[in-house]
Scaffold this motif. Structure first.
Motif, PDB file in Angstrom:
ATOM      1  N   ASP A   1       0.842  -1.198   0.000  1.00 58.31           N
ATOM      2  CA  ASP A   1       0.000   0.000   0.000  1.00 58.31           C
ATOM      3  C   ASP A   1       0.881   1.254   0.000  1.00 58.31           C
ATOM      4  O   ASP A   1       1.068   1.901   1.022  1.00 58.31           O
ATOM      5  N   HIS A   2       1.398   1.585  -1.168  1.00 59.93           N
ATOM      6  CA  HIS A   2       2.335   2.707  -1.271  1.00 59.93           C
ATOM      7  C   HIS A   2       1.747   4.038  -0.793  1.00 59.93           C
ATOM      8  O   HIS A   2       2.448   4.769  -0.074  1.00 59.93           O
ATOM      9  N   PRO A   3       0.504   4.401  -1.159  1.00 59.27           N
ATOM     10  CA  PRO A   3      -0.015   5.692  -0.697  1.00 59.27           C
ATOM     11  C   PRO A   3      -0.081   5.798   0.830  1.00 59.27           C
ATOM     12  O   PRO A   3       0.296   6.824   1.402  1.00 59.27           O
ATOM     13  N   ALA A   4      -0.525   4.753   1.500  1.00 60.75           N
ATOM     14  CA  ALA A   4      -0.605   4.790   2.962  1.00 60.75           C
ATOM     15  C   ALA A   4       0.783   4.823   3.585  1.00 60.75           C
ATOM     16  O   ALA A   4       1.031   5.566   4.542  1.00 60.75           O
ATOM     17  N   GLN A   5       1.683   4.038   3.030  1.00 60.06           N
ATOM     18  CA  GLN A   5       3.058   4.014   3.537  1.00 60.06           C
ATOM     19  C   GLN A   5       3.713   5.381   3.362  1.00 60.06           C
ATOM     20  O   GLN A   5       4.400   5.873   4.264  1.00 60.06           O
ATOM     21  N   LEU A   6       3.503   5.989   2.226  1.00 61.49           N
ATOM     22  CA  LEU A   6       4.070   7.307   1.961  1.00 61.49           C
ATOM     23  C   LEU A   6       3.519   8.342   2.943  1.00 61.49           C
ATOM     24  O   LEU A   6       4.269   9.173   3.457  1.00 61.49           O
ATOM     25  N   ALA A   7       2.233   8.292   3.218  1.00 65.09           N
ATOM     26  CA  ALA A   7       1.622   9.226   4.176  1.00 65.09           C
ATOM     27  C   ALA A   7       2.240   9.060   5.563  1.00 65.09           C
ATOM     28  O   ALA A   7       2.533  10.056   6.241  1.00 65.09           O
ATOM     29  N   ARG A   8       2.447   7.817   5.992  1.00 60.14           N
ATOM     30  CA  ARG A   8       3.054   7.575   7.303  1.00 60.14           C
ATOM     31  C   ARG A   8       4.503   8.083   7.335  1.00 60.14           C
ATOM     32  O   ARG A   8       4.943   8.685   8.319  1.00 60.14           O
ATOM     33  N   LEU A   9       5.236   7.852   6.267  1.00 60.93           N
ATOM     34  CA  LEU A   9       6.620   8.313   6.207  1.00 60.93           C
ATOM     35  C   LEU A   9       6.722   9.834   6.190  1.00 60.93           C
ATOM     36  O   LEU A   9       7.591  10.411   6.830  1.00 60.93           O
ATOM     37  N   ARG A  10       5.826  10.472   5.473  1.00 62.69           N
ATOM     38  CA  ARG A  10       5.841  11.941   5.448  1.00 62.69           C
ATOM     39  C   ARG A  10       5.520  12.503   6.833  1.00 62.69           C
ATOM     40  O   ARG A  10       6.129  13.481   7.274  1.00 62.69           O
ATOM     41  N   ALA A  11       4.580  11.884   7.538  1.00 64.26           N
ATOM     42  CA  ALA A  11       4.258  12.317   8.904  1.00 64.26           C
ATOM     43  C   ALA A  11       5.463  12.117   9.825  1.00 64.26           C
ATOM     44  O   ALA A  11       5.778  12.980  10.651  1.00 64.26           O
ATOM     45  N   LEU A  12       6.143  10.990   9.679  1.00 60.28           N
ATOM     46  CA  LEU A  12       7.356  10.729  10.456  1.00 60.28           C
ATOM     47  C   LEU A  12       8.397  11.804  10.180  1.00 60.28           C
ATOM     48  O   LEU A  12       8.984  12.370  11.104  1.00 60.28           O
TER      49      LEU A  12
END
Length: 86
Positions: free
Chosen positions: A14-25
């Motif tokens: 799930d690239h979009p969800a993973q990307l959102a979590r990484l950006r928040a991090l």
């Protein structure tokens, strides 16, 4: 000389969800004084990398970074490597 952390891992399905979590991090880490960068391997879209340059206190950084990764649901396996300028 201050080292740089390179952390690479497989992004998952799930690239979009993973990307959102990484950006928040990375927003959280930047607010704490450690701005980072997120990269993707050119020949493998599933291999991603976090880069945090010029870390003066590795132990303090790792404590904050690892706790933040858990809070953001980023507890997947990753390979960490530290490099410093010659």
């Amino acid at each position: 000389m201050k080292p740089t952390l390179y952390c690479y891992f497989k992004a998952g399905t799930d690239h979009p969800a993973q990307l959102a979590r990484l950006r928040a991090l990375q927003e959280e880490m930047a607010a704490a004084g450690w701005p980072g960068q997120l990269l993707r391997r050119c020949d493998d879209a599933d291999t991603w990398m976090e880069v945090y340059p010029e870390i003066s206190d590795r132990a303090a950084f790792l404590e904050v970074w690892q706790a933040a990764r858990l809070r953001h649901g980023l507890d997947m396996d990753c390979h960490r490597e530290w490099f410093q300028p010659l």
